[in-house]
Enzyme design. Sequence first.
Site, PDB file in Angstrom:
ATOM      1  N   ASP A  68      46.477  37.272  67.931  1.00 34.46           N
ATOM      2  CA  ASP A  68      45.412  36.401  67.419  1.00 34.46           C
ATOM      3  C   ASP A  68      45.724  35.921  66.011  1.00 34.46           C
ATOM      4  OD1 ASP A  68      43.994  36.834  69.768  1.00 34.46           O
ATOM      5  OD2 ASP A  68      42.856  38.502  68.929  1.00 34.46           O
ATOM      6  N   ASP A  96      42.560  44.702  71.486  1.00 35.97           N
ATOM      7  CA  ASP A  96      42.308  44.352  70.087  1.00 35.97           C
ATOM      8  C   ASP A  96      42.211  45.627  69.266  1.00 35.97           C
ATOM      9  OD1 ASP A  96      42.237  41.600  70.568  1.00 35.97           O
ATOM     10  OD2 ASP A  96      40.108  41.667  71.090  1.00 35.97           O
TER      11      ASP A  96
END
Length: 247
Positions: A195, A161
């Site tokens: 995401d 991330d």
Amino acid sequence: MPKDPRANNSDPFSIENPTKQAVWVCAIVLLTLIIDQVIKIWVKTHMQLGEEIRVFDWFRILFVENMGMAFGLELGSKLFLTFFRIIAMGLIAYAIVILIKSRHFPLGFLACLALIFAGGIGNVIDSMFYGIIFSDSHGQVAELFPTGSGYGTFMHGKVVDMLYFPLIDTVWPSWIPFIGGKSFTFFDPVFNFADSCISIGVILLLVFHVRPFTEALEYFSNPRIRKATKTINEEKRQTAPKEKVKK
């Protein structure tokens, strides 16, 4: 029930063109995966874990890794999560193929499913392979295809991330019970491109394609609808001009 394909022949990407729908869906999935993996590989090979690049006060590149699901959420063991993702993505892929073959669902709806599928696959790639193709990122920049072994094993990679949007970074007023004086950040989770594709796909699905979504659920749950759809498609193939069939 899904609309009769004979009702509308004006849209070049309509139910009359399942091949073109399939091409567009594949293009969306491929482009999404390329962008997602390029970003993740760049972060892994240029930043140490926890390192931050401040682009703006409200947007930062913050390298973190997680064992869980989207936006850093965690649920159960790593192996369970990886298998869960693979099964879920397999079901979505199967649904997309069946819906394209049905010739009854618009491209926009299928594109939303493609975004969700591609986002899920992007994170599955991390979970399956990153543990064996990257070295560890703690206190160092990771090496791609390191000499020896990676930081983990197959199916035990960590999801990368990096997108952080602290749009509001403040402190709760002291007079508020329990949380007064504590820091508050919105939006706090760190996420990745995959995401965001999942979230965009879900939002567009719920805002603009609720009807096709409910029709798709009905299509899969009702054998009569699937049988009627197959009959309509057979009738169209038999009555369509030869030139159109060749397309």
